[in-house]
Write a protein that holds these residues in place. Structure first.
Motif, PDB file in Angstrom:
ATOM      1  N   PRO A  34       0.941  -1.176  -0.140  1.00  0.00           N
ATOM      2  CA  PRO A  34      -0.002  -0.078  -0.009  1.00  0.00           C
ATOM      3  C   PRO A  34       0.817   1.328   0.068  1.00  0.00           C
ATOM      4  CG  PRO A  34      -0.764  -1.503   1.818  1.00  0.00           C
ATOM      5  CD  PRO A  34       0.640  -2.077   1.298  1.00  0.00           C
ATOM      6  N   ALA A  35       0.432   2.216  -0.726  1.00  0.00           N
ATOM      7  CA  ALA A  35       1.258   3.430  -0.982  1.00  0.00           C
ATOM      8  C   ALA A  35       0.277   4.767  -1.205  1.00  0.00           C
ATOM      9  CB  ALA A  35       2.270   3.391  -2.011  1.00  0.00           C
ATOM     10  N   ARG A  36       0.858   5.725  -0.990  1.00  0.00           N
ATOM     11  CA  ARG A  36       0.246   7.020  -1.368  1.00  0.00           C
ATOM     12  C   ARG A  36       0.939   8.134  -2.193  1.00  0.00           C
ATOM     13  NH1 ARG A  36      -0.444   9.647   3.524  1.00  0.00           N
ATOM     14  NH2 ARG A  36       1.366   8.487   4.349  1.00  0.00           N
ATOM     15  N   LEU A  37       0.296   8.698  -2.875  1.00  0.00           N
ATOM     16  CA  LEU A  37       1.164   9.878  -3.725  1.00  0.00           C
ATOM     17  C   LEU A  37       0.529  11.107  -3.393  1.00  0.00           C
ATOM     18  CD1 LEU A  37       2.776  10.824  -6.389  1.00  0.00           C
ATOM     19  CD2 LEU A  37       0.684  10.412  -7.696  1.00  0.00           C
ATOM     20  N   VAL A  59      -3.447  10.584  -3.687  1.00  0.00           N
ATOM     21  CA  VAL A  59      -3.936   9.342  -4.324  1.00  0.00           C
ATOM     22  C   VAL A  59      -3.415   7.993  -3.702  1.00  0.00           C
ATOM     23  CG1 VAL A  59      -3.878   8.169  -6.675  1.00  0.00           C
ATOM     24  CG2 VAL A  59      -3.933  10.719  -6.601  1.00  0.00           C
ATOM     25  N   THR A  60      -4.469   7.257  -3.575  1.00  0.00           N
ATOM     26  CA  THR A  60      -3.886   5.953  -2.788  1.00  0.00           C
ATOM     27  C   THR A  60      -3.622   5.044  -3.936  1.00  0.00           C
ATOM     28  OG1 THR A  60      -5.480   6.620  -0.805  1.00  0.00           O
ATOM     29  CG2 THR A  60      -5.191   4.210  -1.113  1.00  0.00           C
ATOM     30  N   GLY A  61      -2.912   3.944  -3.657  1.00  0.00           N
ATOM     31  CA  GLY A  61      -2.686   2.995  -4.494  1.00  0.00           C
ATOM     32  C   GLY A  61      -1.494   1.879  -3.941  1.00  0.00           C
ATOM     33  N   SER A  62      -0.932   1.273  -4.972  1.00  0.00           N
ATOM     34  CA  SER A  62      -0.118   0.121  -4.556  1.00  0.00           C
ATOM     35  C   SER A  62       1.343   0.474  -5.068  1.00  0.00           C
ATOM     36  CB  SER A  62      -0.367  -0.926  -4.917  1.00  0.00           C
ATOM     37  OG  SER A  62      -1.621  -1.345  -4.208  1.00  0.00           O
ATOM     38  N   LEU A  63       2.609   0.338  -4.587  1.00  0.00           N
ATOM     39  CA  LEU A  63       3.876   0.341  -4.937  1.00  0.00           C
ATOM     40  C   LEU A  63       4.159  -1.142  -5.350  1.00  0.00           C
ATOM     41  CD1 LEU A  63       6.269   2.141  -5.315  1.00  0.00           C
ATOM     42  CD2 LEU A  63       7.322   1.143  -3.177  1.00  0.00           C
ATOM     43  N   VAL A  64       4.485  -1.233  -6.558  1.00  0.00           N
ATOM     44  CA  VAL A  64       4.611  -2.592  -7.150  1.00  0.00           C
ATOM     45  C   VAL A  64       6.024  -2.551  -7.698  1.00  0.00           C
ATOM     46  CG1 VAL A  64       4.029  -4.021  -9.121  1.00  0.00           C
ATOM     47  CG2 VAL A  64       2.382  -2.823  -8.031  1.00  0.00           C
ATOM     48  N   THR A  65       6.666  -3.514  -7.102  1.00  0.00           N
ATOM     49  CA  THR A  65       8.216  -3.749  -7.452  1.00  0.00           C
ATOM     50  C   THR A  65       8.234  -4.982  -8.280  1.00  0.00           C
ATOM     51  OG1 THR A  65       8.977  -2.903  -5.484  1.00  0.00           O
ATOM     52  CG2 THR A  65      10.488  -4.144  -6.641  1.00  0.00           C
ATOM     53  N   ARG A  98       8.223  10.048  -9.474  1.00  0.00           N
ATOM     54  CA  ARG A  98       7.677  10.834  -8.347  1.00  0.00           C
ATOM     55  C   ARG A  98       7.989  10.140  -7.037  1.00  0.00           C
ATOM     56  NH1 ARG A  98       7.503  14.029 -11.630  1.00  0.00           N
ATOM     57  NH2 ARG A  98       5.836  15.341 -12.451  1.00  0.00           N
ATOM     58  N   GLU A  99       7.969  10.843  -6.036  1.00  0.00           N
ATOM     59  CA  GLU A  99       8.046  10.102  -4.566  1.00  0.00           C
ATOM     60  C   GLU A  99       6.689   9.672  -4.174  1.00  0.00           C
ATOM     61  OE1 GLU A  99       8.549  12.207  -0.446  1.00  0.00           O
ATOM     62  OE2 GLU A  99      10.807  12.000  -1.380  1.00  0.00           O
ATOM     63  N   VAL A 100       6.567   8.559  -3.783  1.00  0.00           N
ATOM     64  CA  VAL A 100       5.365   7.950  -3.094  1.00  0.00           C
ATOM     65  C   VAL A 100       5.797   7.438  -1.693  1.00  0.00           C
ATOM     66  CG1 VAL A 100       4.288   7.208  -5.364  1.00  0.00           C
ATOM     67  CG2 VAL A 100       5.769   5.677  -4.022  1.00  0.00           C
ATOM     68  N   ARG A 101       4.865   7.412  -0.911  1.00  0.00           N
ATOM     69  CA  ARG A 101       5.017   7.096   0.560  1.00  0.00           C
ATOM     70  C   ARG A 101       4.544   5.839   0.907  1.00  0.00           C
ATOM     71  NH1 ARG A 101       7.647  11.319   2.638  1.00  0.00           N
ATOM     72  NH2 ARG A 101       7.824  10.311   4.546  1.00  0.00           N
ATOM     73  N   ILE A 102       5.227   4.770   1.439  1.00  0.00           N
ATOM     74  CA  ILE A 102       4.796   3.373   1.858  1.00  0.00           C
ATOM     75  C   ILE A 102       4.589   3.621   3.456  1.00  0.00           C
ATOM     76  CG2 ILE A 102       5.468   2.237  -0.126  1.00  0.00           C
ATOM     77  CD1 ILE A 102       7.832   1.142   1.590  1.00  0.00           C
ATOM     78  N   ASP A 103       3.650   2.847   4.002  1.00  0.00           N
ATOM     79  CA  ASP A 103       3.744   2.562   5.417  1.00  0.00           C
ATOM     80  C   ASP A 103       4.317   1.505   5.837  1.00  0.00           C
ATOM     81  OD1 ASP A 103       1.910   4.903   5.695  1.00  0.00           O
ATOM     82  OD2 ASP A 103      -0.050   3.877   5.608  1.00  0.00           O
ATOM     83  N   VAL A 104       5.098   1.679   7.107  1.00  0.00           N
ATOM     84  CA  VAL A 104       5.761   0.640   7.544  1.00  0.00           C
ATOM     85  C   VAL A 104       5.736   0.678   9.035  1.00  0.00           C
ATOM     86  CG1 VAL A 104       7.687   0.511   5.868  1.00  0.00           C
ATOM     87  CG2 VAL A 104       8.043   2.085   8.080  1.00  0.00           C
ATOM     88  N   GLU A 105       5.799  -0.327   9.720  1.00  0.00           N
ATOM     89  CA  GLU A 105       5.792  -0.681  11.239  1.00  0.00           C
ATOM     90  C   GLU A 105       6.714   0.231  12.126  1.00  0.00           C
ATOM     91  OE1 GLU A 105       2.762  -1.605  12.734  1.00  0.00           O
ATOM     92  OE2 GLU A 105       2.097  -1.619  10.925  1.00  0.00           O
TER      93      GLU A 105
END
Length: 171
Positions: A34-37, A59-65, A98-105
């Protein structure tokens, strides 16, 4: 400008559970998170969304590697899907970094606590954004397909905004 190896930020039909995810990404990725732009808003398209750059939105989305061995072929396939060709004035989308943000614990030894959005520099020049509930937000550079300038102008003038910024929540 080429940046090989960058992950992709997907926010519409390429997200897990959506039709193009199965067609293009299933079995070809290392990770999907899960990620946000920041700096974009989402507009309804004809069966798919457009991200339009706008300083105030998310924008809410997913970071896909992608898997390394699938990267080149996948990049070409996604460019065709998104009707993107470098420098083509007929593009529906532009592929940009672009820089996106992923959530981590925060239990990963980052020592962040449970702040409310305060940034913490990790000694590497990376700013971690602490969030409520014991998580943090990390920045990652990614490819993003955003609406091409002519498409973005039409959407801003008379498009249907997806106010939540989340394609999956529009239903």
């Amino acid at each position: 400008m080429s940046a090989p190896g960058l992950p992709f930020f997907v926010y519409g039909t390429l997200r897990p559970g959506e039709v193009n995810h199965d067609l293009f990404l299933r079995g070809r990725t290392l990770r999907e998170e899960p990620a946000r732009l920041a700096g974009a808003v989402l507009y309804q398209g004809p069966g798919y969304p457009y991200a339009v750059e706008d300083r105030g939105g998310w924008v809410t989305g997913s970071l896909v590697t992608p898997l390394p061995q699938a990267y080149g072929e996948l990049l070409a396939e996604l460019d065709r899907l998104e009707e993107y060709a470098p420098g083509d004035p007929r593009n529906l989308y532009e592929r940009v970094t672009r820089e996106v943000r992923i959530d981590v614990e925060t239990g990963l030894g980052l020592g962040l606590g449970t702040g409310t959005g305060a940034g913490t520099e990790m000694g590497t020049g990376v700013t971690v954004e602490a969030r409520e509930g014991g998580s943090a937000s990390l920045p990652v550079r990614a490819w993003v397909y955003v609406a091409a300038p002519a498409v973005a102008a039409r959407l801003r003038a008379r498009g249907k905004l997806i106010e939540s910024g989340d394609w999956l929540a529009r239903r």
